[in-house]
Design an enzyme around this catalytic site. Structure first.
Site, PDB file in Angstrom:
ATOM      1  CE  LYS A  68      -7.929   1.224  10.502  1.00 57.24           C
ATOM      2  NZ  LYS A  68      -7.639   0.230   9.455  1.00 57.24           N
ATOM      3  CB  CYS A 124      -0.913   0.018   1.226  1.00 55.92           C
ATOM      4  SG  CYS A 124      -1.965  -1.433   1.406  1.00 55.92           S
ATOM      5  CB  SER A 175     -11.486  -6.185   6.303  1.00 51.95           C
ATOM      6  OG  SER A 175     -11.039  -5.868   5.008  1.00 51.95           O
TER       7      SER A 175
END
Length: 565
Positions: free
Chosen positions: A128, A53, A476
């Site tokens: 986050k 990511c 999730s």
């Protein structure tokens, strides 16, 4: 930009005889005489090699840094953290995931205020990173822009597109004897082909899409692939736009308003976004001092259709949405039907109406990702707020993409994710059961872990349409099925979920938005009298501090609520 029409915060560091030592330090990092009147812009760089990511973010930071210099600013790069949800999923480490949102927000706030910066460009990838950065921006209220690291491209195996959720579900399929070990390994090897955040409309892509809708990121930027050149170009363009926003003194709280948050929630519903967006936008609104409750999500859900056929419950991924017209196409459709506030300001200084002026009214007929308005995927939004004696403060459920939106069944009660997962994988869960996973809430976990491993195991075992699951933890963005999370009050503080016993009948009624435990009030009172809170799982360190401070999930699981009351 040396002659900004507005006073620069950084002048407390750069101007005057008394600041000679301060300037000496700045000269060591590259400042020259002519630079001390320029805006100092922080680049919050979440680059990391621990997760796909974030592993492409350094390139974006370098492009943004160069563009800021060209625009007459003085960029200063600093790091912030990331947790890989996909890697920590199903482990003790997942307890740190939601905690990292607060650490990211606090760290960015600390640096930008500590160094008296004039602006902020934050770059993030994993889940986050986005809310953490936006919470910081709302607190700081200095000109800011968010740059998304970009989405991963889908993997491919045996003629089908794969995402990380494919790998989680393959574990359940293997345990149920539905695929071989060789097939499981093949999915594992092909699911994540390179850099970028998880590819469906999971949490990272949901939040980046919402930020674009809110006006804090550039149009089309939220669905770009991390490895494509246009993503790097978007980072540079974001820097240029931020430089102009500093000139115009456009601040986050000019953009993050009640109306723009409603726009963001409308887009979240239209794209079929993650349940985590509910938690994060409650926290963002709190940081921006904008009133927002769970009931507001339900109000918007009732009027906004699901327009996009995206994973986890649909067929396509974010890069497909990008080719189909991206978030601007979805927004234009919502705007045309009175479901967006077109007068909201964006970071570019344009209104939403102005940003969307040249976007087609309807999506191209040669694609299937975005449905035409007259034929939505679902007539109403998918993120429902359920209430009842099991969740007086509320709970969050995805109610689309499930064949059986109502279920009444016996409770199968587990006090941790691990014990539940073992029961699923060993075949102890049957069709018709309602699985209860508790003491996984913000305080009880602590950290409100995501239950992707149990839900994926249920799907993989072929029980997704016949087993319900409720938890005071989270899910999730890759989760789908008859699942209800964020149950509040949580078990650790004595919520009703703590009083459920094995075999109790529970009803999940998504259409009626009810979550009910079929136990009399008298019996619940007897159980409550016997109940006592468990010992804290952590008494020192980060998780202990978090558990002490964190609010209910119904209030966003924030850590600065009523601190001095």
């Amino acid at each position: 930009m040396a002659n900004s029409p507005f006073p620069l915060r950084s002048q407390v560091v750069t101007q005057g005889v008394q600041r000679s030592p301060n300037r000496a330090m700045l000269r060591a990092v590259g400042f020259r005489d002519e630079d001390f009147g320029k805006p100092i812009v922080g680049i919050a760089n979440a680059h990391s090699t621990l997760t796909p990511c974030n592993m492409g973010i350094q390139t974006l930071a370098e492009r943004a840094e160069a563009a800021l210099r060209t625009a007459g600013c003085m960029p200063q790069v600093f790091g912030t953290i990331t947790i890989s949800d996909g890697i920590s999923m199903g482990t003790e480490g997942m307890k740190y995931s939601l905690v990292s949102r607060e650490v990211i927000a606090d760290s960015i706030e600390t640096v930008v205020n500590g160094q008296s910066m004039d602006g902020l460009l934050a770059i993030g990838g994993c889940d986050k990173n986005m809310p953490g950065a936006m919470i910081a921006m709302a607190r700081l209220n200095v000109p800011s822009i968010f740059v998304y690291g970009g989405t991963i491209k889908p993997g491919h195996y045996n003629g089908r597109d794969l995402t990380i959720v494919s790998a989680f579900e393959a574990v359940g399929e293997f345990s149920a004897g539905r695929i071989s070990e060789e097939e499981l390994l093949a999915v594992e090897r092909h699911a994540c082909p390179g850099a970028g955040s998880c590819g469906g409309m999971y949490t990272a892509n949901t939040m980046s899409s919402a930020f674009e809708a809110m006006g804090m990121s550039l149009p089309y930027s939220s669905t770009m692939a991390a490895e494509d050149e246009e993503k790097a170009e978007s980072a540079a363009q974001s820097a240029k736009v931020l430089a102009e926003a500093i000139k115009a003194n456009i601040r986050p709280r000019d953009i993050i308003t009640r109306k723009s948050i409603e726009n963001a929630i409308s887009v979240i519903m239209a794209v079929g976004g993650s349940t985590n967006a509910v938690l994060h936008f409650l926290a963002i609104a709190h940081a921006a001092e904008v009133p927002l409750t769970l009931d507001d999500f339900e109000t918007i859900r009732a009027r906004v259709p699901v327009l996009c056929d995206l994973k986890p419950s649909g067929r396509f991924v974010a890069t497909d949405l990008h080719r189909a017209g991206g978030i601007p196409q979805v927004m234009k459709m919502l705007l045309n039907h009175g479901l967006l506030h077109g007068d909201c300001l964006t970071i570019s200084g344009q209104t939403i109406v102005e940003v969307l002026r040249d976007v087609p009214d309807e999506p191209s007929p040669d694609q299937e990702v975005i449905r035409p308005w007259h034929s939505p995927l679902y007539p109403q939004g998918h993120l429902a707020i359920l209430k009842g004696n099991l969740a007086p403060e509320g709970a969050v459920a995805k109610i689309t993409g499930v064949k059986n939106p109502q279920i009444t069944g016996p409770a199968r009660v587990f006090d941790s994710e691990e014990s539940c997962l073992q029961a699923i994988l060993s075949g102890q869960i049957r069709a018709g059961d309602v699985v209860v996973i508790r003491y996984e809430g913000p305080k009880g976990g602590p950290g409100m872990r995501e239950m992707l491993s149990p839900t994926s195991a249920i799907i993989g075992a072929g029980l997704g349409d016949s087993v319900g699951l409720i938890t005071d933890g989270r899910f999730s963005g890759g989760t789908y099925g008859m699942v209800v999370g964020h149950v509040a009050p949580e078990a650790y503080v004595g919520g009703t979920i703590a009083l459920v016993e094995e075999g109790d009948l529970i009803t999940i009624d998504a259409p009626a938005r009810q979550l009910h435990l079929h136990v009399s009030e008298e019996e619940l009172a007897r159980r409550r009298a016997r109940w006592s809170p468990p010992e804290p799982r952590y008494k020192r360190g980060t998780l202990a501090k978090y558990a002490k401070l964190v609010s209910s999930s119904s209030l966003g699981a924030v850590t600065d609520l009523n601190l001095w009351d």
